[in-house]
Write a protein that holds these residues in place. Structure first.
Motif, PDB file in Angstrom:
ATOM      1  N   LEU A 142       0.845  -1.190   0.000  1.00  0.00           N
ATOM      2  CA  LEU A 142       0.000   0.000   0.000  1.00  0.00           C
ATOM      3  C   LEU A 142       0.879   1.238   0.000  1.00  0.00           C
ATOM      4  O   LEU A 142       1.852   1.321   0.740  1.00  0.00           O
ATOM      5  CB  LEU A 142      -0.893   0.010   1.240  1.00  0.00           C
ATOM      6  N   GLN A 143       0.506   2.200  -0.821  1.00  0.00           N
ATOM      7  CA  GLN A 143       1.267   3.442  -0.925  1.00  0.00           C
ATOM      8  C   GLN A 143       0.312   4.602  -0.733  1.00  0.00           C
ATOM      9  O   GLN A 143      -0.539   4.862  -1.586  1.00  0.00           O
ATOM     10  CB  GLN A 143       1.944   3.524  -2.295  1.00  0.00           C
ATOM     11  N   ALA A 144       0.475   5.318   0.388  1.00  0.00           N
ATOM     12  CA  ALA A 144      -0.383   6.460   0.682  1.00  0.00           C
ATOM     13  C   ALA A 144       0.268   7.748   0.201  1.00  0.00           C
ATOM     14  O   ALA A 144       1.498   7.892   0.243  1.00  0.00           O
ATOM     15  CB  ALA A 144      -0.647   6.536   2.183  1.00  0.00           C
ATOM     16  N   SER A 145      -0.568   8.681  -0.225  1.00  0.00           N
ATOM     17  CA  SER A 145      -0.072   9.967  -0.685  1.00  0.00           C
ATOM     18  C   SER A 145      -1.142  11.026  -0.484  1.00  0.00           C
ATOM     19  O   SER A 145      -2.296  10.705  -0.171  1.00  0.00           O
ATOM     20  CB  SER A 145       0.329   9.887  -2.154  1.00  0.00           C
ATOM     21  N   GLY A 146      -0.756  12.273  -0.683  1.00  0.00           N
ATOM     22  CA  GLY A 146      -1.722  13.357  -0.641  1.00  0.00           C
ATOM     23  C   GLY A 146      -1.662  14.224   0.598  1.00  0.00           C
ATOM     24  O   GLY A 146      -2.375  15.224   0.683  1.00  0.00           O
ATOM     25  N   GLY A 147      -0.839  13.861   1.567  1.00  0.00           N
ATOM     26  CA  GLY A 147      -0.728  14.681   2.753  1.00  0.00           C
ATOM     27  C   GLY A 147      -0.033  15.991   2.469  1.00  0.00           C
ATOM     28  O   GLY A 147       0.515  16.218   1.386  1.00  0.00           O
ATOM     29  N   GLY A 148      -0.074  16.882   3.437  1.00  0.00           N
ATOM     30  CA  GLY A 148       0.584  18.160   3.279  1.00  0.00           C
ATOM     31  C   GLY A 148       0.160  19.130   4.355  1.00  0.00           C
ATOM     32  O   GLY A 148      -0.478  18.756   5.343  1.00  0.00           O
ATOM     33  N   LEU A 149       0.524  20.378   4.145  1.00  0.00           N
ATOM     34  CA  LEU A 149       0.198  21.455   5.084  1.00  0.00           C
ATOM     35  C   LEU A 149      -1.023  22.203   4.566  1.00  0.00           C
ATOM     36  O   LEU A 149      -1.060  22.628   3.408  1.00  0.00           O
ATOM     37  CB  LEU A 149       1.391  22.392   5.212  1.00  0.00           C
ATOM     38  N   VAL A 150      -1.992  22.391   5.431  1.00  0.00           N
ATOM     39  CA  VAL A 150      -3.224  23.069   5.049  1.00  0.00           C
ATOM     40  C   VAL A 150      -3.678  23.934   6.213  1.00  0.00           C
ATOM     41  O   VAL A 150      -3.412  23.629   7.376  1.00  0.00           O
ATOM     42  CB  VAL A 150      -4.311  22.044   4.643  1.00  0.00           C
ATOM     43  N   GLN A 151      -4.356  25.003   5.901  1.00  0.00           N
ATOM     44  CA  GLN A 151      -4.870  25.884   6.942  1.00  0.00           C
ATOM     45  C   GLN A 151      -6.188  25.359   7.501  1.00  0.00           C
ATOM     46  O   GLN A 151      -6.887  24.563   6.856  1.00  0.00           O
ATOM     47  CB  GLN A 151      -5.044  27.292   6.401  1.00  0.00           C
ATOM     48  N   VAL A 152      -6.522  25.838   8.675  1.00  0.00           N
ATOM     49  CA  VAL A 152      -7.787  25.456   9.288  1.00  0.00           C
ATOM     50  C   VAL A 152      -8.947  25.724   8.322  1.00  0.00           C
ATOM     51  O   VAL A 152      -9.008  26.785   7.682  1.00  0.00           O
ATOM     52  CB  VAL A 152      -8.004  26.230  10.600  1.00  0.00           C
ATOM     53  N   GLY A 153      -9.821  24.745   8.221  1.00  0.00           N
ATOM     54  CA  GLY A 153     -10.950  24.865   7.321  1.00  0.00           C
ATOM     55  C   GLY A 153     -10.677  24.385   5.917  1.00  0.00           C
ATOM     56  O   GLY A 153     -11.603  24.313   5.095  1.00  0.00           O
ATOM     57  N   GLY A 154      -9.452  24.053   5.642  1.00  0.00           N
ATOM     58  CA  GLY A 154      -9.080  23.612   4.305  1.00  0.00           C
ATOM     59  C   GLY A 154      -9.425  22.160   4.033  1.00  0.00           C
ATOM     60  O   GLY A 154     -10.001  21.470   4.878  1.00  0.00           O
ATOM     61  N   SER A 155      -9.051  21.712   2.852  1.00  0.00           N
ATOM     62  CA  SER A 155      -9.370  20.358   2.403  1.00  0.00           C
ATOM     63  C   SER A 155      -8.130  19.663   1.872  1.00  0.00           C
ATOM     64  O   SER A 155      -7.209  20.315   1.372  1.00  0.00           O
ATOM     65  CB  SER A 155     -10.429  20.406   1.298  1.00  0.00           C
ATOM     66  N   GLY A 194       2.257   5.695   5.462  1.00  0.00           N
ATOM     67  CA  GLY A 194       1.787   6.897   6.127  1.00  0.00           C
ATOM     68  C   GLY A 194       2.070   8.158   5.339  1.00  0.00           C
ATOM     69  O   GLY A 194       3.076   8.265   4.627  1.00  0.00           O
ATOM     70  N   THR A 195       1.168   9.111   5.456  1.00  0.00           N
ATOM     71  CA  THR A 195       1.343  10.420   4.845  1.00  0.00           C
ATOM     72  C   THR A 195       0.947  11.470   5.879  1.00  0.00           C
ATOM     73  O   THR A 195      -0.078  11.345   6.548  1.00  0.00           O
ATOM     74  CB  THR A 195       0.521  10.543   3.547  1.00  0.00           C
ATOM     75  N   LEU A 196       1.774  12.481   6.023  1.00  0.00           N
ATOM     76  CA  LEU A 196       1.601  13.458   7.093  1.00  0.00           C
ATOM     77  C   LEU A 196       0.641  14.566   6.681  1.00  0.00           C
ATOM     78  O   LEU A 196       0.805  15.181   5.620  1.00  0.00           O
ATOM     79  CB  LEU A 196       2.951  14.056   7.467  1.00  0.00           C
ATOM     80  N   VAL A 197      -0.330  14.813   7.534  1.00  0.00           N
ATOM     81  CA  VAL A 197      -1.258  15.924   7.372  1.00  0.00           C
ATOM     82  C   VAL A 197      -1.038  16.900   8.516  1.00  0.00           C
ATOM     83  O   VAL A 197      -1.102  16.517   9.685  1.00  0.00           O
ATOM     84  CB  VAL A 197      -2.719  15.432   7.373  1.00  0.00           C
ATOM     85  N   THR A 198      -0.766  18.148   8.170  1.00  0.00           N
ATOM     86  CA  THR A 198      -0.559  19.182   9.175  1.00  0.00           C
ATOM     87  C   THR A 198      -1.556  20.300   8.926  1.00  0.00           C
ATOM     88  O   THR A 198      -1.597  20.863   7.823  1.00  0.00           O
ATOM     89  CB  THR A 198       0.872  19.737   9.117  1.00  0.00           C
ATOM     90  N   VAL A 199      -2.353  20.591   9.941  1.00  0.00           N
ATOM     91  CA  VAL A 199      -3.351  21.643   9.828  1.00  0.00           C
ATOM     92  C   VAL A 199      -2.891  22.795  10.706  1.00  0.00           C
ATOM     93  O   VAL A 199      -2.751  22.664  11.921  1.00  0.00           O
ATOM     94  CB  VAL A 199      -4.733  21.158  10.269  1.00  0.00           C
ATOM     95  N   SER A 200      -2.653  23.921  10.083  1.00  0.00           N
ATOM     96  CA  SER A 200      -2.121  25.066  10.814  1.00  0.00           C
ATOM     97  C   SER A 200      -3.231  26.055  11.139  1.00  0.00           C
ATOM     98  O   SER A 200      -4.175  26.243  10.354  1.00  0.00           O
ATOM     99  CB  SER A 200      -1.040  25.763   9.992  1.00  0.00           C
ATOM    100  N   SER A 201      -3.101  26.679  12.285  1.00  0.00           N
ATOM    101  CA  SER A 201      -4.082  27.671  12.694  1.00  0.00           C
ATOM    102  C   SER A 201      -3.492  29.074  12.552  1.00  0.00           C
ATOM    103  O   SER A 201      -4.186  30.051  12.736  1.00  0.00           O
ATOM    104  CB  SER A 201      -4.498  27.434  14.141  1.00  0.00           C
TER     105      SER A 201
END
Length: 123
Positions: free
Chosen positions: A2-15, A116-123
């Motif tokens: 399995l290969q996960a992708s698509g994570g990243g840095l996004v602001q609050v309320g983002g997608s 694993g793919t890292l999702v970071t939601v910044s405020s």
């Protein structure tokens, strides 16, 4: 595999849209799930989908904001996430199991895991 992708840095309320590509045996043989693990916390269930894609399950934290789907022709499973919050910050993992009869939220029920793919939601 399995290969996960698509994570990243996004602001609050983002997608964000996470994808998990399965190689080897066809994905339609597997129940699939998404889990996540934040620093210092245990891995937790986010969403699951059955082999045909007609049945899904979500953690309470994901209901109404996340949607899991699969494309068995492409051997992929996706997690569409809207309304992201800082509490969603985590490494997200896709998981699969060939022998599950029902959707399960316990990580120990899944035999195969992506990296694993890292999702970071910044405020």
């Amino acid at each position: 595999q399995l290969q996960a992708s698509g994570g990243g840095l996004v602001q609050v309320g983002g997608s964000l849209r996470l994808s998990c590509a399965a190689s080897g045996r066809t994905s339609r043989d597997y129940v699939m799930g998404w889990f996540r693990q934040a620093p210092g916390k245990e891995r937790e269930f986010v969403a699951g989908i059955n082999r045909g894609g007609g049945s899904t399950a979500y953690a309470d934290s994901a209901k109404g904001r996340f949607t899991i789907s699969r494309d068995n022709a492409k051997n992929t499973v996706s997690l569409q996430m809207h309304g992201l919050e800082p509490e969603d910050t985590a490494t997200y993992y896709c998981a699969a199991d060939r022998f599950l009869r029902n959707l399960r939220s316990d990580s120990s029920d899944y035999a195969y895991w992506g990296q694993g793919t890292l999702v970071t939601v910044s405020s």
